[in-house]
Write a protein that holds these residues in place. Structure first.
Motif, PDB file in Angstrom:
ATOM      1  N   ALA A   1      -6.491  -3.755   1.106  1.00 49.63           N
ATOM      2  CA  ALA A   1      -5.382  -2.812   1.252  1.00 49.63           C
ATOM      3  C   ALA A   1      -4.408  -2.920   0.086  1.00 49.63           C
ATOM      4  CB  ALA A   1      -4.657  -3.082   2.572  1.00 49.63           C
ATOM      5  N   ILE A   2      -4.187  -4.152  -0.382  1.00 46.85           N
ATOM      6  CA  ILE A   2      -3.292  -4.354  -1.532  1.00 46.85           C
ATOM      7  C   ILE A   2      -3.844  -3.651  -2.760  1.00 46.85           C
ATOM      8  CG2 ILE A   2      -2.451  -6.091  -3.174  1.00 46.85           C
ATOM      9  CD1 ILE A   2      -2.208  -8.010  -0.793  1.00 46.85           C
ATOM     10  N   GLN A   3      -5.148  -3.811  -3.014  1.00 49.40           N
ATOM     11  CA  GLN A   3      -5.757  -3.194  -4.191  1.00 49.40           C
ATOM     12  C   GLN A   3      -5.718  -1.672  -4.090  1.00 49.40           C
ATOM     13  OE1 GLN A   3      -6.535  -4.846  -6.854  1.00 49.40           O
ATOM     14  NE2 GLN A   3      -5.995  -6.775  -5.834  1.00 49.40           N
ATOM     15  N   ASP A   4      -5.953  -1.170  -2.876  1.00 51.43           N
ATOM     16  CA  ASP A   4      -5.920   0.280  -2.689  1.00 51.43           C
ATOM     17  C   ASP A   4      -4.510   0.810  -2.934  1.00 51.43           C
ATOM     18  OD1 ASP A   4      -7.066   2.714  -2.113  1.00 51.43           O
ATOM     19  OD2 ASP A   4      -6.525   2.602   0.006  1.00 51.43           O
ATOM     20  N   LEU A   5      -3.524   0.047  -2.494  1.00 49.10           N
ATOM     21  CA  LEU A   5      -2.136   0.453  -2.682  1.00 49.10           C
ATOM     22  C   LEU A   5      -1.725   0.370  -4.149  1.00 49.10           C
ATOM     23  CD1 LEU A   5       0.355   1.297  -0.978  1.00 49.10           C
ATOM     24  CD2 LEU A   5       1.026  -1.118  -0.954  1.00 49.10           C
TER      25      LEU A   5
ATOM     26  N   ASN B   1     -15.837   2.316  -7.538  1.00 48.13           N
ATOM     27  CA  ASN B   1     -16.586   1.062  -7.572  1.00 48.13           C
ATOM     28  C   ASN B   1     -15.662  -0.141  -7.437  1.00 48.13           C
ATOM     29  OD1 ASN B   1     -18.964   2.446  -7.889  1.00 48.13           O
ATOM     30  ND2 ASN B   1     -18.990   2.269 -10.125  1.00 48.13           N
ATOM     31  N   TYR B   2     -14.517  -0.030  -8.071  1.00 44.45           N
ATOM     32  CA  TYR B   2     -13.547  -1.138  -8.034  1.00 44.45           C
ATOM     33  C   TYR B   2     -13.054  -1.368  -6.602  1.00 44.45           C
ATOM     34  CZ  TYR B   2      -9.343  -3.864  -9.131  1.00 44.45           C
ATOM     35  OH  TYR B   2      -8.382  -4.838  -9.178  1.00 44.45           O
ATOM     36  N   LEU B   3     -12.662  -0.279  -5.928  1.00 44.22           N
ATOM     37  CA  LEU B   3     -12.168  -0.404  -4.553  1.00 44.22           C
ATOM     38  C   LEU B   3     -13.294  -0.785  -3.596  1.00 44.22           C
ATOM     39  CD1 LEU B   3      -9.734   2.654  -4.444  1.00 44.22           C
ATOM     40  CD2 LEU B   3      -9.167   0.233  -4.751  1.00 44.22           C
ATOM     41  N   SER B   4     -14.503  -0.328  -3.904  1.00 41.53           N
ATOM     42  CA  SER B   4     -15.666  -0.678  -3.078  1.00 41.53           C
ATOM     43  C   SER B   4     -15.907  -2.181  -3.102  1.00 41.53           C
ATOM     44  CB  SER B   4     -16.898   0.070  -3.577  1.00 41.53           C
ATOM     45  OG  SER B   4     -18.059  -0.384  -2.929  1.00 41.53           O
ATOM     46  N   PHE B   5     -15.699  -2.798  -4.271  1.00 45.63           N
ATOM     47  CA  PHE B   5     -15.868  -4.253  -4.395  1.00 45.63           C
ATOM     48  C   PHE B   5     -14.934  -4.980  -3.425  1.00 45.63           C
ATOM     49  CE2 PHE B   5     -13.961  -8.090  -6.246  1.00 45.63           C
ATOM     50  CZ  PHE B   5     -15.064  -8.929  -6.278  1.00 45.63           C
TER      51      PHE B   5
END
Length: 919
Positions: free
Chosen positions: A126-130, A145-149
């Motif tokens: 959630a932090i990365q998505d935000l 791809n980054y968020l999928s990781f």
């Protein structure tokens, strides 16, 4: 001095515990050795030895999982990664290993502290998505791809741990988590077993859970080693963890907390030394130990604790010779062993595919101390032959085939080192293993003892066997570059362990090895910020605030661990020596640790704080002086009879000691490989080209037509001479191509200058090219003949005036060929060396009747061609006016002969030594 271990054993004995039936659990294996030793002092009768294990061993038995190396964990994790990742999206194993190491550390931390994995991984996602484009409607493929990781982290963890548990293996955190899961069953199966936990401080949640559960079931006793000064001070980090245990564990609400001691407040001799550089600390440790021995203090109860374990070898080299018994706890890192540099060089050579090898890499390998003897065959040093051939032929890049040609009967060694890798992992591993066997066979055949070298080979043989096993089991290593990464990972964790009696003599250890142990005299090195404590490090994917939220340790807790170890060393010690580095070494050193400031501010002990400077003797620099012995004079006579050249005479003027080295001792400069064409090589090519052009024209008047004809031959002739002088050096690209073009331009510009002269109506007749001169100098004061020898670049007749011409590819100005005082021509090299040289040529040619006076002599500078022929001239000053005389007459040569004679007499004078000049 009584130790903590002794006090624990005494308390257990007094309370009636059956020591033989107890299981002692300690923070480290090393502490177990000391416990066994102390046991014999407490128990006065024969008993069966109790079970003494480390906390890691206990938890491993409890979990029923086997701990595996970090490297093998990476391979196992990559299996998980490729199962959950599409082929076209998966990183190579080499790229994967760079970030997977950090993720494995996070897995380990989460498991040891029994944190809910899914919550943390969802939080991170959630932090990365935000943080990254959560509001973007059209996310790029890269962003997806980054968020999928990050979304897959929990899946990675789940599948990875399942695979490990199925194989009955695990990393430390997983083992701890499984141990907690198995705890109830263990308690039911061992209802009478007694456990003694002693000397613990910072416990993770798993350890706390296990110990508290055993305490609640009356299956354990725990002994803490903490001082009242620390635990009563709410801000003192040395008791950060023990305060938490005492206050938070339900067991201690109505049970005693063993123990809070008062040892730290007792009188101690604490000395703090600020010392420049790490080596300075190592040397001063040797001085301290030497002083302790002189004061008849036994080193039996003395420990040297290295805050920076890289100081091990310098400290060992600094120990006093009188120290007989020594026990080293830490291992010697394999990466510091001499043979490690060999494999480092080989991997550096082969990790990127290439058909040629850079000469410095080749020389580095064939001259390695473990390889060079393999090239010594039938009393022929093949390695030297290879190196000399490379130097002589300017071989900047070599093929394996060329190396085989040079190696004669050593082709098998060449194959192992250079030929048979071919970017094949199996070949690389096979070659390294065979190389180790080859070196071993050589060492076995040597008459002298090579036990240490054989031990080196054995450890590296184990390492390559492990690499072969991992490669065969997992098939993730696809190329030599990846193999090198795995090799470096294994190498960094492997050590060569020292053998010794752990209970005798001086103890040398790292900070963590000192756990639970007590010494009367303690020397602690590298007590600097960034080392003790290590300070802020963030080798984790989990942000600081997430760690705080989930009660995971941060840098504060890690620093508190070292605070405890540091102060615990001081608790029972009587003599404490604390050393720190006063100088900044790269990124560390220079700032003393907060521990030192805290000690000084506490005001409990009298502290002697000194800044130590090394005793550096004042060495007065004296110029080298060589007396002219009979043997030197004899060699001088031979040189004089063979002939002094103008360059050797100017060399003497510049620095007599260089003349001595070159002419008397016959020391020549090593002929190194010229990667870039050197200035003297360029000069030789230009000289040789002009010699080829003008030699056939001797005795003739040159014309514009002749010179234009010569210009058509420039490329061919310059190329020929580059091949002749620069050997196999490459002049087809880079700086060498530029220098090749410069050589052609120099020759072309010189010929253009000739054409301009001829078109201006000047007549030029070539009289001699590269004229050899060998004349005797009449010096009555000497009883042996003196010869002056030299080669003149060109002699011509310019409008009826004879000219002696010397070519210089460097830059020469008119004032470099002018003199004011004759006496200075043999004393001032920088101003008058060019004048001395051309006058020597004029003198030789006149004495040998090759020219008639008056003549002109001078220099043509290829970097100053616009100035034309730079004539020698004698300059007389009269007030503000100067009169130049450019013609060399008999009077000129008489003056020169006088100075030349004076110079030769000085060289040959037995009472005037060769004295080095300051340059």
């Amino acid at each position: 001095m009584t130790t903590f271990i002794f006090d624990v054993l005494k308390d257990l004995q007094n309370s009636g515990e059956n020591l033989s039936e107890s299981t002692f659990i300690l923070p480290s294996k090393r502490a177990g050795v000391f416990l066994k030793h102390q046991l014999s002092k407490v128990v006065k009768q024969t008993i069966f030895s109790p079970n003494i294990i480390s906390i890691e061993e206990f938890v491993e038995d409890l979990s029923e999982l086997k701990n595996i190396t970090n490297t093998e964990l990476l391979f196992e994790f990559y299996n998980t990664y490729i199962k959950l990742t599409k082929n076209n999206e998966a990183d190579s194993f080499e790229s994967f290993s760079k970030w997977a190491q950090i993720l494995l550390q996070d897995f380990n931390e989460i498991d040891r502290y029994l944190r809910p994995q899914k919550n943390i991984f969802d939080y991170l996602s959630a932090i990365q998505d935000l943080n990254h484009w959560s509001l973007e409607n059209n996310k790029t493929e890269f962003v997806k791809n980054y968020l999928s990781f990050w979304n897959k982290l929990h899946n990675y963890y789940t599948l990875f741990t399942e695979q490990l548990i199925n194989k009955k293996i695990g990393y430390q955190g997983l083992i701890y988590r499984e141990a907690v899961n198995n705890l109830e069953a263990y308690i039911q199966n061992n209802p009478e077993k007694q456990h003694v936990f002693l000397g613990f401080n910072a416990l993770n949640t798993s350890e706390e859970t296990i110990i508290q559960k055993l305490l609640e079931n009356n299956l354990a006793k725990t002994y803490w080693d903490i001082d009242a000064v620390f635990i009563n001070n709410q801000k003192h980090d040395a008791a950060l963890f023990t305060r938490q245990h005492k206050n938070n564990w339900a067991f201690f609400k109505n049970k005693p907390f063993n123990w809070i001691t008062t040892n730290y407040s007792k009188e101690k001799n604490i000395s703090i030394f600020g010392i420049p550089k790490n080596i300075g600390q190592a040397k001063y440790i040797g001085t301290l130990l030497n002083n302790l021995q002189k004061d008849n203090q036994s080193l039996q109860n003395t420990a040297v604790v290295l805050g920076d374990e890289n100081l091990l070898i310098p400290v060992l080299n600094s120990l006093p010779p009188a120290i007989e018994a020594l026990n080293i706890t830490m291992g010697f890192p394999l990466k510091s062993i001499p043979i490690a540099s060999l494999f480092e060089s080989l991997f550096h050579l082969h990790k990127f595919p290439s058909n040629t090898f850079y000469y410095k890499d080749v020389i580095n390998i064939v001259s390695h101390q473990f390889i060079r003897p393999l090239f010594y065959i039938n009393e022929v040093d093949v390695a030297t032959k290879i190196i000399e051939t490379i130097d002589a032929n300017n071989l900047v890049y070599l093929t394996a085939e060329r190396l085989k040609q040079l190696a004669d009967n050593s082709n098998h060694v060449i194959d192992l080192l250079f030929s048979n890798w071919n970017q094949s992992v199996n070949n690389a591993l096979k070659n390294c293993s065979q190389l180790i066997v080859l070196i071993k066979n050589y060492l076995d055949n040597k008459k002298t003892s090579n036990l240490l070298s054989l031990e080196y080979l054995f450890r590296f043989n184990e390492l390559f066997n492990e690499l072969s096993r991992l490669n065969a089991a997992y098939h993730h290593i696809k190329d030599v570059s990846t193999l090198y990464s795995v090799y470096k990972e294994l190498l960094s964790s492997e050590t060569l362990d020292f053998q010794g009696e752990p209970l005798q003599g001086l103890q040398v250890m790292g900070m963590l090895e000192s756990r639970v142990l007590d010494f009367e005299t303690v020397i602690i090195s590298s007590v600097n910020e960034g080392i003790l404590p290590s300070g802020k490090t963030n080798n984790s994917f989990i942000p600081f605030d997430v760690k705080i939220e989930n009660n995971l340790p941060t840098y504060k807790e890690k620093d508190a661990v070292y605070t405890y170890h540091f102060y615990r060393l001081l608790q029972r010690a009587k003599n404490v020596y604390i050393l720190y580095n006063t100088e900044a070494d790269i990124l560390t050193g220079g700032e003393k640790s907060r521990f030192i400031t805290q000690l000084e501010l506490e005001g409990i002990h009298n502290i002697d704080h000194q800044i130590i400077a090394p005793q550096v003797p004042v060495i007065e620099t004296s110029l080298n002086t060589v007396k002219k012995t009979n043997s030197v004079l004899s060699e001088l006579k031979k040189v004089a009879q063979k002939g002094f050249s103008p360059s050797s005479l100017t060399n003497y003027i510049r620095n007599p000691i260089d003349f001595y080295y070159q002419k008397i001792l016959k020391i020549k400069e090593h002929d190194n490989v010229e990667e870039t064409v050197a200035a003297n090589t360029l000069g030789t090519v230009v000289h040789n080209t002009l010699e080829d052009f003008y030699k056939p024209l001797v005795g003739t008047f040159i014309s514009v037509k002749i010179i234009k004809e010569l210009k058509t031959k420039i490329v061919k002739t310059v190329t020929h001479h580059f091949t002749d002088v620069y050997k196999e050096g490459d002049i087809t690209k880079g700086k060498n191509l530029i220098i090749f073009e410069i050589a052609k331009r120099y020759v072309s510009n010189f010929l253009d200058l000739e054409i301009d002269d001829l078109k201006a109506g000047n007549q030029i007749k070539i009289m001699a090219i590269e004229a050899n001169n060998n004349v005797s100098v009449d010096i009555p004061e000497l009883d042996f003949p003196v010869i002056i020898t030299g080669k003149v670049d060109r002699v011509d007749e310019y409008n009826g005036v004879t000219r002696i011409v010397d070519y210089k590819t460097g830059k020469v100005e008119q004032n470099n060929v002018e003199i004011i005082d004759w006496e200075s021509i043999t004393t001032d090299y920088s101003k008058y060396s060019k004048s001395f040289q051309v006058l020597t040529y004029a003198y030789m040619m006149h004495v040998s009747n090759q020219i008639q006076l008056p003549v002109e002599a001078g220099i043509i500078s290829f970097k100053n061609l616009c100035k034309g022929f730079l004539k020698f001239s004698k300059k007389d000053k009269a007030g503000a006016y100067a009169k130049k005389d450019a013609l060399i007459t008999q009077e000129t040569l008489d003056h020169f002969y006088k100075e030349l004679k004076h110079l030769v007499l000085e060289i040959c004078n037995p009472n005037i030594p060769f004295i080095e000049k300051e340059i």
